[in-house]
Write a protein that holds these residues in place. Structure first.
Motif, PDB file in Angstrom:
ATOM      1  N   ALA A  81       1.682  -5.582   6.233  1.00 45.33           N
ATOM      2  CA  ALA A  81       1.583  -4.271   5.155  1.00 45.33           C
ATOM      3  C   ALA A  81       2.000  -4.315   4.473  1.00 45.33           C
ATOM      4  O   ALA A  81       1.242  -3.365   3.117  1.00 45.33           O
ATOM      5  CB  ALA A  81       2.132  -3.188   6.296  1.00 45.33           C
ATOM      6  N   VAL A  82       2.317  -5.436   4.060  1.00 42.07           N
ATOM      7  CA  VAL A  82       3.326  -5.227   2.467  1.00 42.07           C
ATOM      8  C   VAL A  82       2.134  -5.281   1.244  1.00 42.07           C
ATOM      9  O   VAL A  82       1.514  -5.261   0.624  1.00 42.07           O
ATOM     10  CB  VAL A  82       4.869  -5.603   1.739  1.00 42.07           C
ATOM     11  CG1 VAL A  82       4.967  -6.202   0.639  1.00 42.07           C
ATOM     12  CG2 VAL A  82       5.918  -4.347   2.234  1.00 42.07           C
ATOM     13  N   VAL A  83       1.894  -6.805   2.173  1.00 43.54           N
ATOM     14  CA  VAL A  83       0.728  -7.791   1.370  1.00 43.54           C
ATOM     15  C   VAL A  83      -0.347  -6.897   1.646  1.00 43.54           C
ATOM     16  O   VAL A  83      -1.132  -7.611   0.466  1.00 43.54           O
ATOM     17  CB  VAL A  83       0.419  -8.621   1.519  1.00 43.54           C
ATOM     18  CG1 VAL A  83      -0.405  -9.640   1.670  1.00 43.54           C
ATOM     19  CG2 VAL A  83       1.517 -10.047   2.419  1.00 43.54           C
ATOM     20  N   ARG A  84      -1.081  -6.703   2.135  1.00 37.29           N
ATOM     21  CA  ARG A  84      -1.842  -5.590   3.037  1.00 37.29           C
ATOM     22  C   ARG A  84      -2.325  -4.393   1.197  1.00 37.29           C
ATOM     23  O   ARG A  84      -3.086  -4.433   0.504  1.00 37.29           O
ATOM     24  CB  ARG A  84      -2.453  -4.880   3.905  1.00 37.29           C
ATOM     25  CG  ARG A  84      -3.868  -4.169   4.074  1.00 37.29           C
ATOM     26  CD  ARG A  84      -3.788  -3.070   4.556  1.00 37.29           C
ATOM     27  NE  ARG A  84      -3.841  -1.555   4.801  1.00 37.29           N
ATOM     28  CZ  ARG A  84      -2.982  -0.904   5.617  1.00 37.29           C
ATOM     29  NH1 ARG A  84      -1.886  -1.376   5.776  1.00 37.29           N
ATOM     30  NH2 ARG A  84      -2.695  -0.156   4.870  1.00 37.29           N
ATOM     31  N   VAL A  85      -1.083  -3.376   1.607  1.00 40.93           N
ATOM     32  CA  VAL A  85      -0.978  -2.559   0.535  1.00 40.93           C
ATOM     33  C   VAL A  85      -1.000  -2.459  -0.879  1.00 40.93           C
ATOM     34  O   VAL A  85      -1.413  -2.443  -1.781  1.00 40.93           O
ATOM     35  CB  VAL A  85      -0.036  -1.365   0.584  1.00 40.93           C
ATOM     36  CG1 VAL A  85       0.298  -0.374  -0.630  1.00 40.93           C
ATOM     37  CG2 VAL A  85       0.264  -1.086   2.224  1.00 40.93           C
ATOM     38  N   ARG A  86      -0.688  -4.257  -0.761  1.00 38.35           N
ATOM     39  CA  ARG A  86      -0.546  -4.666  -2.527  1.00 38.35           C
ATOM     40  C   ARG A  86      -2.183  -5.643  -2.655  1.00 38.35           C
ATOM     41  O   ARG A  86      -2.203  -4.539  -4.231  1.00 38.35           O
ATOM     42  CB  ARG A  86       0.426  -6.063  -2.672  1.00 38.35           C
ATOM     43  CG  ARG A  86       1.681  -5.833  -2.722  1.00 38.35           C
ATOM     44  CD  ARG A  86       2.870  -6.444  -2.663  1.00 38.35           C
ATOM     45  NE  ARG A  86       4.133  -6.611  -3.125  1.00 38.35           N
ATOM     46  CZ  ARG A  86       4.803  -7.193  -3.161  1.00 38.35           C
ATOM     47  NH1 ARG A  86       5.290  -8.245  -3.305  1.00 38.35           N
ATOM     48  NH2 ARG A  86       6.509  -6.719  -3.599  1.00 38.35           N
ATOM     49  N   GLN A  87      -2.931  -5.769  -2.283  1.00 40.36           N
ATOM     50  CA  GLN A  87      -3.648  -5.821  -2.529  1.00 40.36           C
ATOM     51  C   GLN A  87      -4.722  -4.782  -2.940  1.00 40.36           C
ATOM     52  O   GLN A  87      -5.586  -5.053  -4.062  1.00 40.36           O
ATOM     53  CB  GLN A  87      -4.467  -7.161  -1.016  1.00 40.36           C
ATOM     54  CG  GLN A  87      -3.970  -8.111  -1.117  1.00 40.36           C
ATOM     55  CD  GLN A  87      -4.227  -9.571  -2.328  1.00 40.36           C
ATOM     56  OE1 GLN A  87      -3.888  -8.480  -3.722  1.00 40.36           O
ATOM     57  NE2 GLN A  87      -5.197  -9.550  -2.630  1.00 40.36           N
ATOM     58  N   GLU A  88      -4.535  -3.590  -1.408  1.00 41.82           N
ATOM     59  CA  GLU A  88      -5.240  -2.334  -1.599  1.00 41.82           C
ATOM     60  C   GLU A  88      -5.330  -2.174  -3.421  1.00 41.82           C
ATOM     61  O   GLU A  88      -5.996  -1.660  -4.148  1.00 41.82           O
ATOM     62  CB  GLU A  88      -5.641  -1.748  -1.121  1.00 41.82           C
ATOM     63  CG  GLU A  88      -5.523  -2.050   0.668  1.00 41.82           C
ATOM     64  CD  GLU A  88      -5.474  -0.846   1.447  1.00 41.82           C
ATOM     65  OE1 GLU A  88      -4.551   0.463   1.613  1.00 41.82           O
ATOM     66  OE2 GLU A  88      -5.884  -1.257   2.818  1.00 41.82           O
ATOM     67  N   ARG A  89      -3.696  -2.435  -4.078  1.00 38.63           N
ATOM     68  CA  ARG A  89      -3.264  -1.476  -4.931  1.00 38.63           C
ATOM     69  C   ARG A  89      -4.212  -2.071  -6.183  1.00 38.63           C
ATOM     70  O   ARG A  89      -4.915  -1.688  -7.077  1.00 38.63           O
ATOM     71  CB  ARG A  89      -1.714  -1.148  -5.095  1.00 38.63           C
ATOM     72  CG  ARG A  89      -1.140  -0.590  -4.566  1.00 38.63           C
ATOM     73  CD  ARG A  89       0.212  -0.288  -4.795  1.00 38.63           C
ATOM     74  NE  ARG A  89       1.477   0.568  -3.784  1.00 38.63           N
ATOM     75  CZ  ARG A  89       2.743   0.530  -3.591  1.00 38.63           C
ATOM     76  NH1 ARG A  89       3.058  -0.088  -3.712  1.00 38.63           N
ATOM     77  NH2 ARG A  89       2.937   1.768  -3.394  1.00 38.63           N
ATOM     78  N   ARG A  90      -4.420  -2.991  -6.046  1.00 36.84           N
ATOM     79  CA  ARG A  90      -4.740  -4.005  -7.349  1.00 36.84           C
ATOM     80  C   ARG A  90      -6.174  -4.318  -7.079  1.00 36.84           C
ATOM     81  O   ARG A  90      -6.916  -3.801  -8.557  1.00 36.84           O
ATOM     82  CB  ARG A  90      -4.353  -5.570  -6.499  1.00 36.84           C
ATOM     83  CG  ARG A  90      -4.942  -6.798  -8.179  1.00 36.84           C
ATOM     84  CD  ARG A  90      -4.509  -8.474  -6.979  1.00 36.84           C
ATOM     85  NE  ARG A  90      -4.707  -9.104  -8.160  1.00 36.84           N
ATOM     86  CZ  ARG A  90      -6.302  -9.611  -7.996  1.00 36.84           C
ATOM     87  NH1 ARG A  90      -7.358  -9.177  -7.078  1.00 36.84           N
ATOM     88  NH2 ARG A  90      -6.698 -10.996  -9.483  1.00 36.84           N
ATOM     89  N   MET A  91      -6.813  -3.867  -5.964  1.00 32.57           N
ATOM     90  CA  MET A  91      -8.447  -3.431  -6.388  1.00 32.57           C
ATOM     91  C   MET A  91      -8.658  -2.295  -6.396  1.00 32.57           C
ATOM     92  O   MET A  91      -9.697  -2.053  -6.792  1.00 32.57           O
ATOM     93  CB  MET A  91      -9.287  -3.874  -4.454  1.00 32.57           C
ATOM     94  CG  MET A  91      -8.873  -5.177  -3.810  1.00 32.57           C
ATOM     95  SD  MET A  91      -9.722  -6.171  -4.858  1.00 32.57           S
ATOM     96  CE  MET A  91     -11.234  -5.699  -4.928  1.00 32.57           C
ATOM     97  N   LEU A  92      -8.397  -1.646  -5.937  1.00 39.46           N
ATOM     98  CA  LEU A  92      -7.839  -0.134  -6.945  1.00 39.46           C
ATOM     99  C   LEU A  92      -7.879  -0.610  -8.016  1.00 39.46           C
ATOM    100  O   LEU A  92      -8.119   0.307  -9.282  1.00 39.46           O
ATOM    101  CB  LEU A  92      -7.393   1.273  -5.834  1.00 39.46           C
ATOM    102  CG  LEU A  92      -7.804   1.531  -4.697  1.00 39.46           C
ATOM    103  CD1 LEU A  92      -6.575   2.563  -3.521  1.00 39.46           C
ATOM    104  CD2 LEU A  92      -8.594   1.639  -4.071  1.00 39.46           C
TER     105      LEU A  92
END
Length: 390
Positions: A108-119
Motif C-alpha cells: 500500500a505504501v508503494v502504491r500510494v507513493r506511485q499514485e502521488r507521483r503520477m498525480l
C-alpha cells in the motif's frame, strides 16, 4: 479536471459522496469467518483471511490497510482458538497471516507513493496545457467561441495542437495550428509560435506581417533546438491565421499555412474557405514566400469552424475517414441551432469519437467562433465556459 494529491484525490468507491473502499475487505473478512465455521473441522479456511489486507492494499490507504492487517491477525487468533486443539490451523498459518498483513501494508505504501507521483505529473501536464492553451473568456474580443482539445496520449493531456484569440487595436486575430510530431518538442514549438502570435497579433496592423513574424519565429525556434542537439531540424507547423477586422464587419482575412481548410457553417449551409495553398510554418524558405491573405465573407449568423487533422484523419474500423463537411451539413440541416459554436464543437467532438470508436490516432482540436451581435465582452465570466470538457 486537475487531479489533486492522493490525500485529497477522489476515492475509488463512492456512495452518496462518501468513500466505501473499506467495505470490500470487511465483507471478505466476514465471509472467511462464516465459511470457516460452516465448512467444519475437515476443511479449515481461516488462513484465507490473509486475502483481506491484500485486497485493502489495492483499494485503500496505508493506515486502513495496516488496520486490516492487525484485524486479520487478531481475528485469526480468536477464531482459531475457538476450535479444539486437534483442529486448529496452527502456528504456520498464523505466521502466514501476519506476514501477509505486513507485506500488504508495504504494498500500500508503494502504491500510494506511485499514485502521488503520477498525480503530480498530471498536475504538471495540466499546468503546461493551461500555459500553452490559456483559458479564454467565452465572449471575448467581440467573438463567441468554443473549443475542445483531445490529446491522443490521454496521460500526457497536451501535445502539438494549439489555438488562441488575440484582441488588438486592429481587430481580433485568431490562430489555430498543429505542430508536426509529438512529445515535448512539439509542445515547445507550439508555445513558441503562440508566444509570438500573442505579441505580433496585438502590435502589427497588417495580417501579412503577423504571418511573417510567425514564420520567422518557427525558423528561429528550429535553429535553436538544432543547436541544442534536439532532433527538431525538420519540424514545422500547419496553421490558419484569421483576422476579424473592425472596418469590415461581415468579412474576415485568412492566411492558410498548409492547414485543413476552415468551414463556414450557417443557416445557408456549409462552405469551405481557401485551402492550404501555402506551405507550413518553418518551410517558407522552400518556396520563397508566405501564403496570400484572402478576404472572404462571413455573415453575422455564420460560425467559423477550424479543426486539426485529428478530425479529418479519424478512421472507423473499415478505415473510412470522418467526413467533416458532410456530417456538419447534415447536423445543421436537422437543427440550425447546431451551428452555434458550443453546439457545433460538441457535435463534431461526439461525431469524431463515435466514428473512431474513441481511438484517436492524433491530437484533435475543434475550435468554432462567430461574431457577437453585441461586440462588448463579458468580463468576469468563468473563463472555462468556452472550453468543453474533453
Amino acid at each position: 479536471m486537475t487531479e489533486m494529491e492522493y490525500g485529497r484525490r477522489r476515492p475509488l468507491l463512492w456512495v452518496r459522496g462518501r468513500s466505501i473502499a473499506w467495505l470490500p475487505p470487511l465483507l471478505l473478512l466476514a465471509g472467511v469467518i462464516l465459511l470457516d465455521f460452516a465448512t467444519g473441522a475437515d476443511f479449515r479456511i481461516i488462513s484465507w483471511i490473509v486475502l483481506v489486507p491484500g485486497i485493502a492494499a489495492a483499494i485503500c490507504g496505508v493506515w486502513t490497510t495496516a488496520a486490516y492487517g492487525v484485524v486479520s491477525v487478531v481475528t485469526y487468533i480468536v477464531v482459531d482458538s475457538a476450535w479444539p486443539d486437534q483442529y486448529k490451523a496452527g502456528l504456520g498459518d498464523f505466521l502466514l497471516v501476519a506476514l501477509g498483513g505486513v507485506l500488504a501494508a508495504l504494498a500500500a505504501v508503494v502504491r500510494v507513493r506511485q499514485e502521488r507521483r503520477m498525480l503530480h505529473i498530471r498536475d504538471i501536464a495540466e499546468t503546461t496545457r493551461r500555459t500553452v492553451l490559456r483559458p479564454l473568456p467565452p465572449r471575448w474580443a467581440g467573438l463567441e467561441h468554443a473549443g475542445v482539445y483531445l490529446a491522443a496520449d490521454t496521460d500526457a493531456r497536451v501535445g502539438g495542437d494549439f489555438y488562441d484569440i488575440q484582441p488588438s487595436p486592429h481587430g481580433t486575430r485568431v490562430l489555430v495550428g498543429d505542430v508536426q510530431g509529438k512529445g515535448l518538442g512539439a509542445v515547445e514549438a507550439a508555445a513558441a509560435v503562440l508566444g509570438t502570435f500573442r505579441e505580433a497579433g496585438y502590435h502589427e496592423k497588417d495580417l501579412a506581417t503577423v504571418a511573417e513574424r510567425l514564420e520567422i519565429r518557427m525558423l528561429r525556434h528550429r535553429s535553436h533546438s538544432t543547436a541544442l542537439g534536439h532532433d527538431d531540424g525538420d519540424r514545422f507547423a500547419t496553421a490558419v491565421l484569421v483576422a476579424f477586422p473592425d472596418d469590415a464587419p461581415e468579412r474576415i482575412d485568412i492566411a492558410n499555412f498548409g492547414h485543413e481548410p476552415p468551414l463556414v457553417v450557417g443557416p445557408r449551409g456549409v462552405r469551405e474557405l481557401p485551402s492550404g495553398e501555402g506551405v507550413p510554418l518553418g518551410l517558407g524558405d522552400l518556396t520563397g514566400g508566405l501564403p496570400p491573405v484572402h478576404r472572404v465573407p462571413l455573415a453575422a449568423d455564420e460560425t467559423l469552424l477550424l479543426v486539426t487533422d485529428g478530425v479529418t484523419e479519424a478512421r472507423d474500423t473499415p478505415g473510412e475517414f470522418y467526413q467533416l463537411a458532410r456530417e456538419v451539413a447534415r447536423a445543421v440541416r436537422a437543427d440550425p441551432r447546431r451551428a452555434e459554436p458550443r453546439n457545433l464543437v460538441r457535435q463534431v467532438r461526439d461525431g469524431v469519437l463515435r466514428h473512431s470508436g474513441g481511438r484517436l490516432e492524433d491530437d484533435t482540436t475543434i475550435f468554432a467562433l462567430r461574431r457577437l451581435a453585441d461586440a462588448g465582452g463579458a468580463p468576469g465570466e468563468d473563463p472555462e465556459q468556452g472550453r468543453l470538457r474533453s
